[in-house]
Design an enzyme around this catalytic site. Structure first.
Site, PDB file in Angstrom:
ATOM      1  N   ARG A 102       0.750  -1.240   0.190  1.00  0.00           N
ATOM      2  CA  ARG A 102      -0.171   0.144  -0.013  1.00  0.00           C
ATOM      3  C   ARG A 102       0.856   1.310   0.206  1.00  0.00           C
ATOM      4  O   ARG A 102       0.305   2.532  -0.469  1.00  0.00           O
ATOM      5  CB  ARG A 102      -0.841  -0.041   1.233  1.00  0.00           C
ATOM      6  N   ARG A 110       7.864  13.791   2.855  1.00  0.00           N
ATOM      7  CA  ARG A 110       8.509  13.147   3.777  1.00  0.00           C
ATOM      8  C   ARG A 110       7.992  11.677   4.096  1.00  0.00           C
ATOM      9  O   ARG A 110       8.141  11.033   5.331  1.00  0.00           O
ATOM     10  CB  ARG A 110       8.949  13.917   5.155  1.00  0.00           C
ATOM     11  N   LYS A 198     -15.768   7.958  -2.260  1.00  0.00           N
ATOM     12  CA  LYS A 198     -15.478   8.280  -0.757  1.00  0.00           C
ATOM     13  C   LYS A 198     -14.718   9.669  -0.362  1.00  0.00           C
ATOM     14  O   LYS A 198     -13.860   9.973  -1.076  1.00  0.00           O
ATOM     15  CB  LYS A 198     -14.446   7.151  -0.065  1.00  0.00           C
TER      16      LYS A 198
END
Length: 318
Positions: A102, A110, A198
């Site tokens: 993922r 960063r 979403k």
């Protein structure tokens, strides 16, 4: 099954993440699992020993990097090193579930690209090929400088739903990025697609609201994703679909990660059934009558045999 295969110079090993799946693969291939022992020193360090000769053999090593992912990843890296130092001809690692996939890009400043880091570690350890199933992001294949064969379980899931003879199906992608996966399943089920738009917050897996895009009124909705982790996405999606007139809602995915409190959420949701595969071993507390697990043992066995015989892997999915 592939024919004309010479398995005399092949060894198949498994580590601790999913021995039942490995045994199933070995049974389909009609080979014995290789002998190796995995112990722990008192402080938890992994101690590995291969208990048979593998010099000059093509080795295949089965290990998902699911929970506890860091433990299983270290087992995998150490075993690859052991195989390399024992003069294996090739080291093919079969990772049904590729953890850390993922984190495949810098979504914010960063941040690490952990999927690339894991690829570097596996290559540095000595892996010569990767075989995986439904990677979270296609670009993960490009993070490796060794061959990567990606298997997909679309036909297995489609056949399961076809056998149920459901009426008026619509396949639902949980977000816009998943529409190609939804389209592939919809083509096999000969039905339309819809998707859930979403509105996310900055917190991982947190959803503020859901809009349903597509015609789902009076239909049997099947939400498809590559993995179900906390089940927030599929359970909140099922609620939104039912509120917008769906008749009933199923969910399916390749990888049932099912972190706490996923099973409880599924149990108390609008979902009629959740279909996963056995790419990740499910402990007793992660099993439920609403959760159906389909086997990918034969698919992986056939994929390994095709790699071993230098045959086409992509034709498995034609």
């Amino acid at each position: 099954m592939s024919n004309n295969r010479d398995l005399s110079k092949m060894k198949l090993f498994t580590l601790n993440s999913n021995p039942p799946l490995a045994e199933e693969i070995a049974e389909h291939m009609q080979v014995e699992l290789g002998k190796c022992s995995i112990k722990r020193f008192a402080d938890g360090e992994v101690q590995m020993n291969i208990e048979e000769t593998i010099r000059g053999f093509d080795t295949y090593l089965i290990q998902s990097t699911a929970e506890p992912g860091n433990e299983y990843l270290m087992e995998l890296l150490i075993m690859i090193d052991a195989l390399k130092r024992a003069s294996a001809q090739t080291i093919n690692i079969v990772i049904p579930y590729y953890g850390y996939s993922r984190q495949d890009r810098k979504a914010r400043s960063r941040e690490p690209i952990t999927a690339k880091l894991i690829a570097n570690l596996l290559e540095a350890a000595g892996a010569t090929r990767v075989i995986s199933v439904d990677l979270h992001a296609p670009q993960v294949q490009g993070f490796f400088n060794i061959p990567v064969d990606q298997l997909n379980v679309n036909s297995i899931i489609a056949n399961y739903f076809l056998e149920k003879k459901l009426q008026d199906i619509v396949v639902v992608a949980p977000e816009n990025a998943g529409t190609s996966r939804a389209r592939a399943l919809a083509n096999k089920l000969d039905c339309p697609i819809a998707f859930l738009d979403k509105q996310r917050s900055d917190a991982p897996d947190a959803v503020l609201g859901i809009n349903v895009i597509g015609d789902i009124e009076g239909k049997t909705a099947i939400i498809i994703d590559d993995m179900i982790d906390t089940a927030r996405t599929v359970t909140s999606g099922a609620l939104a679909l039912m509120q917008n007139g769906a008749n009933e809602v199923y969910a399916c995915c390749t990888h049932g990660v099912l972190s706490e409190p996923a099973v409880a959420r599924i149990r108390h949701s609008q979902l009629k059934e959740v279909v996963i595969t056995n790419s990740i071993y499910q402990t007793e507390e992660k099993r439920d009558e609403r959760i159906t697990s389909l086997s990918i043992g034969e698919l992986l066995a056939e994929g390994i045999l095709r790699v071993h015989n230098n045959e086409s892997v992509s034709s498995l999915f034609d």
